[in-house]
Write a protein that holds these residues in place. Structure first.
Motif, mmCIF file in Angstrom:
data_model
loop_
_atom_site.group_PDB
_atom_site.id
_atom_site.type_symbol
_atom_site.label_atom_id
_atom_site.label_comp_id
_atom_site.label_asym_id
_atom_site.label_seq_id
_atom_site.Cartn_x
_atom_site.Cartn_y
_atom_site.Cartn_z
ATOM 1 N N ALA A 44 0.807 -1.213 0.000
ATOM 2 C CA ALA A 44 0.000 0.000 0.000
ATOM 3 C C ALA A 44 0.842 1.265 0.000
ATOM 4 C CB ALA A 44 -0.928 -0.005 1.216
ATOM 5 N N GLN A 45 2.165 1.121 -0.101
ATOM 6 C CA GLN A 45 2.962 2.335 -0.185
ATOM 7 C C GLN A 45 2.842 2.902 -1.597
ATOM 8 O OE1 GLN A 45 7.025 1.934 1.153
ATOM 9 N NE2 GLN A 45 6.913 3.933 2.155
ATOM 10 N N ASP A 46 2.971 4.221 -1.708
ATOM 11 C CA ASP A 46 2.664 4.916 -2.966
ATOM 12 C C ASP A 46 3.206 4.224 -4.216
ATOM 13 O OD1 ASP A 46 5.312 5.508 -2.326
ATOM 14 O OD2 ASP A 46 4.976 7.678 -2.110
ATOM 15 N N HIS A 47 4.489 3.870 -4.230
ATOM 16 C CA HIS A 47 5.060 3.320 -5.479
ATOM 17 C C HIS A 47 4.583 1.905 -5.785
ATOM 18 C CE1 HIS A 47 8.785 3.506 -2.672
ATOM 19 N NE2 HIS A 47 8.086 2.471 -2.332
ATOM 20 N N ARG A 48 3.836 1.315 -4.893
ATOM 21 C CA ARG A 48 3.279 -0.019 -5.174
ATOM 22 C C ARG A 48 1.972 0.065 -5.965
ATOM 23 N NH1 ARG A 48 7.581 -2.451 -4.557
ATOM 24 N NH2 ARG A 48 8.699 -1.936 -2.668
ATOM 25 N N ALA A 58 3.003 -6.075 7.743
ATOM 26 C CA ALA A 58 4.461 -5.933 7.796
ATOM 27 C C ALA A 58 4.819 -4.444 7.739
ATOM 28 C CB ALA A 58 5.097 -6.738 6.679
ATOM 29 N N HIS A 59 5.454 -4.027 6.642
ATOM 30 C CA HIS A 59 5.780 -2.607 6.486
ATOM 31 C C HIS A 59 4.497 -1.778 6.511
ATOM 32 C CE1 HIS A 59 8.182 0.762 5.188
ATOM 33 N NE2 HIS A 59 7.624 0.848 4.000
ATOM 34 N N PHE A 60 3.482 -2.283 5.807
ATOM 35 C CA PHE A 60 2.140 -1.715 5.844
ATOM 36 C C PHE A 60 1.160 -2.859 6.116
ATOM 37 C CE2 PHE A 60 1.770 2.725 4.196
ATOM 38 C CZ PHE A 60 3.122 3.002 4.121
ATOM 39 N N GLY A 76 11.786 -5.637 -1.770
ATOM 40 C CA GLY A 76 11.088 -4.396 -2.105
ATOM 41 C C GLY A 76 12.049 -3.288 -2.466
ATOM 42 N N HIS A 77 13.217 -3.338 -1.861
ATOM 43 C CA HIS A 77 14.264 -2.338 -2.102
ATOM 44 C C HIS A 77 15.610 -3.047 -2.027
ATOM 45 C CE1 HIS A 77 11.452 1.079 -1.445
ATOM 46 N NE2 HIS A 77 10.869 0.233 -0.623
ATOM 47 N N GLY A 78 16.513 -2.726 -2.944
ATOM 48 C CA GLY A 78 17.861 -3.289 -2.910
ATOM 49 C C GLY A 78 18.050 -4.392 -3.933
HETATM 50 ZN ZN LIG Z 1 8.843 0.498 -0.080
#
Ligand SMILES: [Zn+2]
Length: 318
Positions: free
Chosen positions: A107-111, A188-190, A245-247
């Protein structure tokens, strides 16, 4: 694994004029997503590990593209209409097919803020009901803050959720003849973060469950405790390759070192402090230095805030 890194945005000459312009605009700015082909027709596009910027279109995250007999599957739709168009360029370059399905891992913007673009193009956008609910809750705040960063590049971006909603913890999709699983383990993160798993290739698109090379961010909405249990659950899938998700594209060992060990440090360190209600300042004083993770990018910017937000959440749960 074939590691094929190149400037993706210079390779678009075979595409339609509009897409070429979009691609060329990005190349001119020096921004690029790094491409890895993980297996035949399964691709990762890796964004920069720093923050959102006008230059990077908010594409400071990783994305996936899966080629199928009937079209491309895109994993996560980018942070804006323009960013979505750039991902479409990549999908067309890598598969020579239109994006027919989009799966949101979070649900984070770039998703997900590129969903509207792909729905207008006729794609089916797929998300878990829990993911979509969090997207809706966060939409206004995300639009307000991202508009300040992307400025005119954010024009015409609308928050559009999926038109195919998934229920339950473990869902098997058949998209264009490919078996693709979506798993929800825990918030998790969201809240409502999911992973995408290709069982026949043993490739996991982990979304924001896994950060590699850079420190993960514990936000007010993040739940470090359930995130850790979700991380343990995804390990049980036994992936050979993880697109975090990152890296960088990784394996379980890297994911454990950069995400699992850090979440365990946070949760196991903070839980007894929260039970004793020592207060957030005391928690930061005790855990605010974690030199074993200082090698991760963004450590200086994020670590102490992560400790304080995880503490406040765990204390409130007492
Ligand atoms: Zn992210």
């Amino acid at each position: 694994m074939i590691n094929h890194a190149c400037n993706l945005f210079r390779c678009a000459v075979r595409l339609s004029i509009g897409l070429v312009f979009a691609s060329q605009a990005l190349a001119d700015e020096g921004f690029k997503l790094v491409h890895h082909e993980l297996a035949g027709g399964v691709h990762a596009l890796l964004g920069p590990i720093g923050g959102r910027s006008h230059e990077n279109h908010g594409l400071n995250a990783n994305f996936g593209i899966i080629d199928t007999a009937e079209g491309a599957v895109l994993i996560d739709s980018g942070a804006s209409l323009q960013g979505a168009r750039l991902l479409e360029v990549e999908a067309a370059r890598l598969t020579a097919k239109p994006v027919r399905w989009v799966i949101n891992t979070g649900a984070q913007d770039h998703r997900w803020l590129g969903n509207g673009y792909f729905r207008n193009r006729g794609a089916e956008v797929i998300a878990h009901t829990l993911t979509a609910a969090t997207q809706q809750r966060n939409a206004h705040a995300q639009l307000d803050s991202l508009r300040l960063v992307l400025k005119e590049r954010f024009d015409d971006t609308k928050p559009v959720t999926a038109n195919r909603l998934l229920e339950g913890a473990h869902i098997t999709l058949n998209l264009g003849g490919r078996q693709i699983e979506v798993h929800y383990f825990a918030d998790a993160h969201f809240p409502g973060d999911v992973v995408v798993w290709l069982p026949d290739k043993r490739i996991l698109f982990a979304g924001d469950h896994v950060y590699v090379d850079r420190l993960l961010g514990i936000l007010p909405q993040s739940n470090a405790e359930t995130w850790l249990s979700a991380f343990e659950a995804l390990k049980a899938l036994g992936p050979d390759h993880i697109v975090p998700g990152h890296g960088s594209v990784s394996d379980l060992g890297r994911a454990q070192a950069d995400t699992g060990d850090y979440l365990a440090f946070i949760v196991n360190g903070i839980k007894p402090l929260a039970e004793d209600m020592v207060g957030v300042d005391a928690a930061v004083a005790q855990l605010g230095d974690a030199p074993q993770f200082a090698r991760l990018a963004n450590y200086e910017e994020l670590h102490r805030g992560n400790v304080s937000r995880a503490y406040l959440r765990l204390e409130a749960a007492q």
